[in-house]
Design a protein around this motif. Structure first.
Motif, PDB file in Angstrom:
ATOM      1  N   UNK A   1      -7.145   6.500   9.362  1.00 53.94           N
ATOM      2  CA  UNK A   1      -6.153   6.654   8.289  1.00 53.94           C
ATOM      3  C   UNK A   1      -5.259   5.416   8.181  1.00 53.94           C
ATOM      4  N   UNK A   2      -4.959   4.816   9.333  1.00 53.06           N
ATOM      5  CA  UNK A   2      -4.016   3.696   9.335  1.00 53.06           C
ATOM      6  C   UNK A   2      -4.584   2.479   8.599  1.00 53.06           C
ATOM      7  N   UNK A   3      -5.899   2.452   8.383  1.00 49.89           N
ATOM      8  CA  UNK A   3      -6.490   1.295   7.702  1.00 49.89           C
ATOM      9  C   UNK A   3      -6.517   1.474   6.177  1.00 49.89           C
ATOM     10  N   UNK A   4      -6.140   2.642   5.677  1.00 48.96           N
ATOM     11  CA  UNK A   4      -6.239   2.899   4.237  1.00 48.96           C
ATOM     12  C   UNK A   4      -5.120   2.210   3.451  1.00 48.96           C
ATOM     13  N   UNK A   5      -5.451   1.870   2.212  1.00 50.50           N
ATOM     14  CA  UNK A   5      -4.478   1.200   1.348  1.00 50.50           C
ATOM     15  C   UNK A   5      -3.644   2.247   0.610  1.00 50.50           C
ATOM     16  N   UNK A   6      -2.806   2.928   1.375  1.00 45.64           N
ATOM     17  CA  UNK A   6      -1.903   3.949   0.837  1.00 45.64           C
ATOM     18  C   UNK A   6      -0.573   3.824   1.566  1.00 45.64           C
ATOM     19  N   UNK A   7       0.464   4.339   0.937  1.00 48.16           N
ATOM     20  CA  UNK A   7       1.752   4.459   1.611  1.00 48.16           C
ATOM     21  C   UNK A   7       1.993   5.964   1.730  1.00 48.16           C
TER      22      UNK A   7
ATOM     23  N   UNK B   1      -0.412   4.290   6.865  1.00 54.58           N
ATOM     24  CA  UNK B   1      -0.807   3.250   5.913  1.00 54.58           C
ATOM     25  C   UNK B   1       0.243   2.155   5.881  1.00 54.58           C
ATOM     26  N   UNK B   2       0.476   1.567   4.710  1.00 55.91           N
ATOM     27  CA  UNK B   2       1.401   0.440   4.611  1.00 55.91           C
ATOM     28  C   UNK B   2       2.249   0.538   3.364  1.00 55.91           C
ATOM     29  N   UNK B   3       3.451  -0.043   3.467  1.00 54.16           N
ATOM     30  CA  UNK B   3       4.332  -0.073   2.289  1.00 54.16           C
ATOM     31  C   UNK B   3       3.728  -0.958   1.213  1.00 54.16           C
ATOM     32  N   UNK B   4       4.084  -0.694  -0.019  1.00 55.17           N
ATOM     33  CA  UNK B   4       3.574  -1.535  -1.110  1.00 55.17           C
ATOM     34  C   UNK B   4       2.395  -0.896  -1.821  1.00 55.17           C
ATOM     35  N   UNK B   5       1.790   0.088  -1.174  1.00 56.45           N
ATOM     36  CA  UNK B   5       0.679   0.797  -1.826  1.00 56.45           C
ATOM     37  C   UNK B   5       1.196   2.080  -2.466  1.00 56.45           C
ATOM     38  N   UNK B   6       0.287   2.811  -3.076  1.00 55.60           N
ATOM     39  CA  UNK B   6       0.614   4.055  -3.752  1.00 55.60           C
ATOM     40  C   UNK B   6       1.209   5.076  -2.766  1.00 55.60           C
TER      41      UNK B   6
END
Ligand code: VTB
Length: 318
Positions: free
Chosen positions: A44-50, A73-78
């Motif tokens: 999950x941590x590799x997905x391009x989502x926030x 996930x990471x900030x800046x994504x959906x």
């Protein structure tokens, strides 16, 4: 939402199933759940989502990971809501019983009902039964409407219930009307999803199970255009005190699938042990095969993936 997220979610549930698949029948539900949760979190941590986990492994102080409120996930994504059950049916897995799955659902931020870990009364049917259910009617009354909508006999319908004394009255009523029953020891998400699959042989899921499982089922029901009603069941004062903090004010509200899972919703599940919906993980020398369902509400696409994993070429999630 980006539609390719669907395949990413399949990778997430495949990883969880491959990890806990090693624990099938080993009598250790805690290790099985830990393995699934660790693998699910890694992928999950590799997905391009926030993302924010809104249905998870428990509260922050009781679950080391994928706890409610955890950011993924990471900030800046959906910005999305995440509902997970890395191993739905831990006891099934530990005993090698049928129908354990690894599952996840995603909705736009604020899309999921933040259901506390409590009970929910549920009635769930596939698309043919849409508009035919009322949770306050007797099971047989609902079944008669469904038989009419499906143009079949009551005897042709199969209802799944958790095998619990609390369902004795419902079971008696269903038996008296002639419909078939499948009593399961655990795991009511997989049969809920199976109501949406034409040849699964499951027409309805009924009765009281977990509320978090109810939200996951709602996400799936929305994806295949089925129908669901759910009502939270308050057993303790603590539950009544906590609910308002999670945005629940009307304790008698009957929730539809749409109300529990709003917006463009994705759902994925991979079989851990074989059941009506999915085959379980099968290992072979150097790899394993997994069976996964992935759905998206916007397009109503239902994909079944048979995936071969060769461990020499990627992590084994052991
Ligand atoms: C329910 C059901 C789940 O556990 O939460 C059940 O929804 C627990 O019910 O799918 P009881 O308290 O009656 O045992 C599962 O079966 C597995 O998590």
């Amino acid at each position: 939402m980006d539609r390719s997220l669907a395949l990413d979610l399949a990778r997430v549930t495949e990883a969880a199933a491959l990890a806990c698949g090693r624990w099938v029948g080993r009598g250790d539900k805690i290790s099985a759940d830990d393995a699934a949760t660790t693998a699910m979190r890694q992928t999950l941590s590799t997905l391009q989502i926030d993302g924010t986990v809104v249905i998870g492994e428990g509260e922050m102080d009781e679950a080391p990971m994928l706890f409610i409120g955890e950011k993924v996930g990471s900030e800046g994504y959906r910005k999305v809501d995440i509902a997970v059950d890395p191993l739905e049916g831990t006891i099934l897995c530990s005993k090698g019983g049928p129908g354990a799955i690894a599952t996840i659902a995603i909705a736009p931020e604020g899309g999921f009902l933040h259901a506390p870990d409590m009970y929910m009364d549920k009635i769930i049917v596939g698309p043919a039964g849409h508009g035919c259910i009322n949770i306050d009617d007797a099971p047989s009354v609902n079944l008669k409407r469904i038989a009419q909508a499906k143009n079949c006999k009551l005897e042709d319908l199969t209802v799944v219930l958790l095998d619990r004394p609390r369902h004795d009255d419902a079971v008696a009523d269903i038996r008296q009307c002639g419909a078939r029953i499948k009593l399961i020891s655990d795991g009511d998400v997989a049969p809920a999803v199976a109501t949406g699959i034409l040849d699964s042989g499951i027409d309805m899921v009924l009765g009281m199970g977990g509320a978090p499982e109810g939200v996951l089922a709602a996400a799936a029901v929305k994806c295949f255009g089925g129908d669901m009603q759910g009502r939270l069941v308050f057993m303790t004062d603590e539950e009544r005190q906590r609910a308002p903090k999670m945005g629940i004010t009307d304790f008698n509200k009957i929730y539809t699938a749409e109300e529990m899972a709003q917006g463009d919703v994705f759902f994925a599940a991979t079989g851990v042990t074989s059941g009506d919906l999915l085959r379980g993980v099968r290992y072979f020398s150097g790899g394993a095969e997994t069976h996964t369902i992935v759905m998206r509400s916007k397009s109503r696409t239902i994909r079944f993936l048979d995936t071969l994993h060769y461990f020499d070429h990627k992590p084994t999630y052991e």
